[in-house]
Every structure is written in C-alpha cells, then in structure tokens.
Write an enzyme that holds these catalytic residues in place. Structure first.
Site, PDB file in Angstrom:
ATOM      1  N   SER A 179       0.850  -1.192   0.000  1.00  0.00           N
ATOM      2  CA  SER A 179       0.000   0.000   0.000  1.00  0.00           C
ATOM      3  C   SER A 179       0.884   1.240   0.000  1.00  0.00           C
ATOM      4  CB  SER A 179      -0.900   0.024   1.242  1.00  0.00           C
ATOM      5  OG  SER A 179      -1.566   1.274   1.362  1.00  0.00           O
ATOM      6  N   TYR A 192      -1.834  -0.050  10.167  1.00  0.00           N
ATOM      7  CA  TYR A 192      -1.878  -0.478   8.773  1.00  0.00           C
ATOM      8  C   TYR A 192      -0.629  -0.016   8.032  1.00  0.00           C
ATOM      9  CZ  TYR A 192      -3.609  -1.173   4.006  1.00  0.00           C
ATOM     10  OH  TYR A 192      -3.753  -1.570   2.702  1.00  0.00           O
TER      11      TYR A 192
END
Length: 247
Positions: free
Chosen positions: A142, A156
C-alpha cells in the site's frame, strides 16, 4: 503467439474476491495455471476457480486462514504439488483496520502483523525452496507504507512498511537465482474494504491527481506485467499505482 505466462504456475493468496480475484483472472488470461487461497466463502472461491478454468487453465482453490502461518505454508506446498511447480507467488491477502493509538490494544497490533506481515513471511519462506529459478514473488502492499493521509492508520501503515523492507531484503536473498521480489503499492482502489462511494471516498479522491479511485483491474494488470518476462530486471522495487495520490 504464445501467451506471456504460458506454462507457468501461480499462487495468489486472498484470491476469492476484490484485488486477489482480479489478479487470479488476469494471470490465467496470460496463460498461467492458478491456485488461490481463501478464508471463508467456498462459493466465492469456486466462482474464481470456474472463471480460471473457463480460460482453459488449471485452477486450485485452497482454504487457508492467513492468520495461521502453518496453513499458509501448507497452501504453498499444495499449490506447488498439484500444479506441478511454482513460478509466481502473489501475496495479496491482507486486512485493513483503523484506530487511533488511544483506542488500540496489543491484540490489534498482533492481528495486523499476523495477517499483513507474518503471513507474507511464512509464504515466502516456504516458497524459497519451491519456486523456480527466474520466478516472481510479488506482494500487494500500500502507498500507506510511505504516507499517512488520515488519523488512525498507524498500524496499517506500519504493516505495509514492514513488507516493503522485507521485499528489499528478499530481493538480495533471491537475486542469485534470478527470482525477482517486488511490492506493488496501490492507492485508493474500489474494493469491499475501501469502496469508491464509502465513508472516506470524498477526501481520498481529492488527494489523487486523477480525482478518482482505481479499479481492481488496474492492480491486476500491473501484477501481470511484473510477473511476466518483460519485468526480469525489476527487483526490490516498491511500485506505486495510486492515481497520483503521493504527488
């Protein structure tokens, strides 16, 4: 003309929906036989497998919870055995959860690391003895490995930064065998976890240069390129695909 992945065997973790399903389908379109792992829905996994078979490729759905490293490693072994080898490993399975530090507990940290980092390590470690020379290892990371656009994304982002660092190290480990190791870093992509009309869609679209979410096909297309013969000199790379999210 031969397809670019003709005769290759691939495993896509978390391949029953979203980005993983799109990747499995695209690799099959390019000629690969494809195994997928999934955690819950047998029906969803069989739907992806049927689509792969409709393209004339072998398909193998394997139920394996990515929070269980033994199950992940068993899936890698099963894929290599039943497909006759392993040429491409795509670590796609992951979770996305938000929470500011005052609301988080150690169990939240552990869960994020278990699925987003430890499962990737387990798959690659098992694949190290099975993947063919000049094979491909690709992890779906990501852009949040490098940027934090909203509060509550610390865990995250940490997990995706860890995968990025592992990728660089593994590129050195696998380099002598010609195996490339890369991480693809999506920005906002229209999925169940982050829908294009969801809670965060407005600000996310405004942060991209293109003013829109990407599609799962965009990630699948890039993954197919990195898995293919034209990407043999790309390794240790973190490749953003984010519509200009980080400009």
């Amino acid at each position: 003309m031969a397809l670019p992945l003709e005769g290759k065997s691939a495993l896509v973790t978390g391949g029953s929906r979203g980005i993983g399903a799109a990747i499995a389908h695209r690799l099959a379109e390019d000629g690969a036989d494809v195994a997928i792992t999934y955690a819950r829905s047998d029906a969803a996994a069989e739907k992806v497998a049927d689509a792969v078979r409709a393209l004339g490729r072998k398909a193998l759905p394997i139920k394996a919870d990515s929070s269980d490293p033994d199950a992940v490693q068993a899936a890698v072994r099963q894929a290599a055995q039943e497909l006759g080898g392993l040429d491409i490993l795509v670590n796609n399975a992951g979770i996305f959860e938000m929470g500011v530090i005052s609301d988080l507990g150690v169990e939240d940290f552990d869960r994020m690391v278990d699925v987003n980092v430890r499962a990737v390590f387990a798959a690659v470690q098992e694949a190290s003895g099975l993947i063919s020379d000049k094979g491909r290892i690709i992890t779906i990371g990501s852009v949040n490995a490098d940027t934090t656009p909203l509060a509550g994304m610390s865990l995250y982002g940490m997990s995706k930064a860890a995968v990025q660092a592992l990728t660089r190290g593994w590129a050195r480990d696998f380099g002598p065998r010609g195996v490339t190791v890369n991480v693809i870093q999506p920005g906002p992509i229209d999925t169940d976890m982050n829908p294009a009309e969801g809670e965060f869609a407005g600000p996310m679209k405004q942060l991209t240069a293109l003013g829109r979410y990407g599609e799962t096909k965009d990630i699948a297309d890039l993954t197919a390129f990195v898995a293919g013969p034209d990407a043999g000199y790309i390794t240790g790379a973190a490749i953003d695909i984010d519509g200009g999210f980080r400009l």
